[in-house]
Structures are given as structure tokens and as C-alpha cells.
Design an enzyme around this catalytic site. Sequence first.
Site, mmCIF file in Angstrom:
data_model
loop_
_atom_site.group_PDB
_atom_site.id
_atom_site.type_symbol
_atom_site.label_atom_id
_atom_site.label_comp_id
_atom_site.label_asym_id
_atom_site.label_seq_id
_atom_site.Cartn_x
_atom_site.Cartn_y
_atom_site.Cartn_z
ATOM 1 N N SER A 204 -10.542 -16.394 -19.333
ATOM 2 C CA SER A 204 -10.740 -16.654 -20.757
ATOM 3 C C SER A 204 -10.843 -15.318 -21.503
ATOM 4 C CB SER A 204 -11.967 -17.549 -20.959
ATOM 5 O OG SER A 204 -11.986 -18.093 -22.260
ATOM 6 N N GLU A 329 -6.382 -26.731 -21.061
ATOM 7 C CA GLU A 329 -7.530 -25.852 -21.265
ATOM 8 C C GLU A 329 -8.552 -26.436 -22.245
ATOM 9 O OE1 GLU A 329 -8.132 -22.863 -19.919
ATOM 10 O OE2 GLU A 329 -6.219 -22.150 -19.121
ATOM 11 N N HIS A 421 -10.392 -26.123 -19.100
ATOM 12 C CA HIS A 421 -10.830 -24.728 -19.146
ATOM 13 C C HIS A 421 -11.942 -24.505 -18.126
ATOM 14 C CE1 HIS A 421 -10.722 -20.903 -21.166
ATOM 15 N NE2 HIS A 421 -11.985 -20.927 -21.520
#
Length: 501
Positions: A204, A329, A421
Site C-alpha cells: 500500500s 483492493e 486490500h
Amino acid sequence: MTDTDFETTADYVEVSTSAGRVRGRWRATTGGRGNPRSAGFLGIPFAEAPIGELRFQAPVPKAPWEGVRDALEFAATAQRGDPGVTLIPEPSIEGDSTLNVNVFTPDPTRAEQGTGLPVLVWIHGGGYFAGSPASPWYDGRNFNRDGVVTVSLSYRLGFDGFGWIEDAPSNRGVRDWLLALEWVQQNIADFGGNPSRVTIAGQSAGGGAVLTLLGMEKAQHLFQGVYAISGALADVAPARAEAFGRALAAAAGVEPTVAGFSSLSEERILELQKKATALGPASLGSVVEDGLPLGPAVDGDLLVRPTRESLAAGVGADKPLVLGATDDEFTMVFTGSEKKLRWVPRSLLLNRLGLPKSVRREYLAANSDITGLGNARVGGRLLTDRMFRSALLKIVADRGDAPTWLYRFSWPSGHFGFAEHCLDVPFFFDCLDGPAMEPLAGPHPPQELADEVHGAAVAFVTGGDPGWPRHQGANGIARVYDVPTRDVADAYASVRPLLKG
């Protein structure tokens, strides 16, 4: 290294660093193969506490200490409280000395033998305003099991780390990364690592961090490879960074200077920052279009140009890169809103999320696997593609012939029903037996998939090749992690319509 530089007992182990001696603790690895034990050295300061006169300045290397410093517990984190933005357990730890590294090694004596092991340096995510290196998921014990020394590092977050201040150094969080990586160069040999074989990795914002470093001329000597998981580049434009800093100062009633911001408590700045960056339905489109307001900024010093421009100009082209993302995600953003979104016209939702009408029909056809699953899934896929997956294809193209490998993480969580995610992180670290796993992955996530994801990471760190063909051309091969895992030509074909919009 002399005989007295390294000592061990049944439970503890000591190593000498450039600033002083540290004491770590032996622990067991898991999986029943490779090296059966790992030494953890936690909370080693690489810089002085960024408080007082050092608060909004570049990091200052840690002054030497006398005697042996215990490195048995995680040190203070820049994160305060739990912002609740990820499903990764990332504890906040109180204290001022927030600039630290955690080192995990299977064999510090490798330095005596002159055969240092390859090194993985991990930069955590959290949108550049949250996250913690103290997560049990970031423990390097199973990389140690497989012959890789592992380091996780901390850095200043949010406005303290990345906010524009008229008379302060820019990109203070980036400078923290650089100093931590310099610490690795100077000290990792004493922990059994090879400073000339360092791979940087992150997820991320951490994935964005390692891509930022890949495109930074001043960082090239600090690492040899990059592994970017769901990388989110910031590349905040200079005018936007300054406008945000001035607006925060105005909201606080202070001048946008070091003196002005230093008059505010940490709690007050966090309060203002949270208000200024709050996400809602109205602001979501802005974030998709413009990115995050706090993060690495194009400052003409460390970041002389946007990262993609640097990569296209050949910066970092000599370094192998692995990058990829999960299939969905940010579909979690719409979890709980499925019934409400059912009544929203799909065209209105797609307009709000910025899908051009010119490619709408083609995009929906390319994503036919989710178009029948409701607006929440369609919106989540589009948000994912615009924020993460389309950027991957652009970076691959920017890199040209540079050695680049692409993957997709497609295995659907047993809890959410899609690959959300953060889902791939415990597979990367091979820690499916760790805490807080079921809320992310559901019951009994597949160990064989963790063996594949983690094994490819080990292969890349140790040999510069993750084990599948490089991505070359529009129809290049990408690895698709699922059960079963497979290698697929043009695995991101469903994203390509967005590149035309």
C-alpha cells in the site's frame, strides 16, 4: 568483527552496532524446514527522537550509547491510537523515540564468516498517515528460516512526516526512510546480512514508498531490488502540498512555519489533519483523481520529478522490480452498502467514480465476472482499477525493457468473498498462523498458496528472479496467485479499457 562483538546464550544474543551494543532474543521459526530459529532485535533507534527542536527537521542519526541496550520489545510508533484503516494488526506504542528498526536474523555469525545473507527491508503501509512496524505479521522469522535477514523500519507519518512547512525540510518521512536504509548499509553485516544485496519491499503506502525510492536518484546506492505490493504512489504536486500546509496552519490560527506548527500539540495537529483528510462519498472522487494530500511530494530536491517520469527516464532501470495488486483492493469500501447501492443507477455510480462514457461498455464487458454481482462489487472493482491496477500497467510501460515482473493476487478471502486490500500480506510473510487472520482471510486460508507467494519473494530476494517470466509487451506474462496458481498472458486485460479513457 572480533570474538567479543557477537555473544549468545540459550535465549539471548548480542550484536555490536555503530552506535552501541544491542541484545536480542532467539525465537523459533515455523513450517518445519530451513533454519529452525530466528533472533529478533526490536526497537533499535536509527535516529534521535523527532521532538522539540528536531520535530520538523531532517532525522539526526542516533548518538552512541554506553553498555548493552535491550532490543527485546517494539519501540514507540509514530502512529497514535488505532485509526482503523486496515485489517492488519498494527499496534500503536506510546513514546517519543519513534524512529527505529527491527532486525530479524537467523545467524549473526555470518559476518564472521564473510558470507552475509541477502536482506529484505520492509516499509509498512497506512496511507502515509497510519500503520506500524510493530505488527506481528511483519515478523521476519520465516524469511530467516529461508535464509533472508529481514528489517522493518518506522518513519514519521501524516503532517509531521510529509506536510509542507515554509521553513522546514521537505519530505521528512522520506528522509527517515533514507536514514534507516543508510543504517542498514552501515550495520546489517553485523547481523549476518549482506549490505550489497538489499531488497526493499512494502505494501500500500509502503509499496508506494519503495516505488518512490526506486525513482529517486539519491537513493540508488541503498538497495538492489524492489518488491511493491499494492503500491500507492503519492507524488504530491508542489502547489497542492503548499496549499494543504497553509490551510492547516490557517485552521489552527498559526503561521505556516516551524515556529507556528511547533506551538501546536501533537494532538491538535492530528485533530486538524484528520478533519482535513476525512474521506466521504463527496471526497472519494477527489482522492481517486488527485491522490492523497499527504505523502511524498515533488520537492525538486529528493523528488526532482514525479516518480513515473523518473522511471521512464531510466532511473532504477538496473534494479529488478516485482509489483502487483489484489483483484478487489477497495471493494471493502462498499461493504455494508450493498442494499443501498442496489437502487442507485449504475450509470450514476460509474459517473461518480470517474469512468469515462467512451470506455464504459468496453470496461463492463471486460469485467463481466463481477457485473452480475451488484453495484457494490462493480464500484469496488472500478475503484481498485483506478487507484491501483491501472497504475501497475503504466509503471510496467514506463520501465520499458528494465527487468520487471507482474502478478495478481486473486484468491478470494473466505471472509469477504473477494481478494481485498491487505489480504496478500500474511501470505508474503508466511504467517497464516498469526493473530487476527480470520477477519481478513476467513477460516483455514490455504498454506500452499502462502508457500508459493512467500517462496517467490524469497527467490527474488536471494536471486533477483521470482520464478515466472518477466512481463514484456502488452500481452506479457503475469503470475495469478489463486488455487491453483497459474501464469497468464495479459492477466490485466480487464483493466486496459481505463488506459484509453
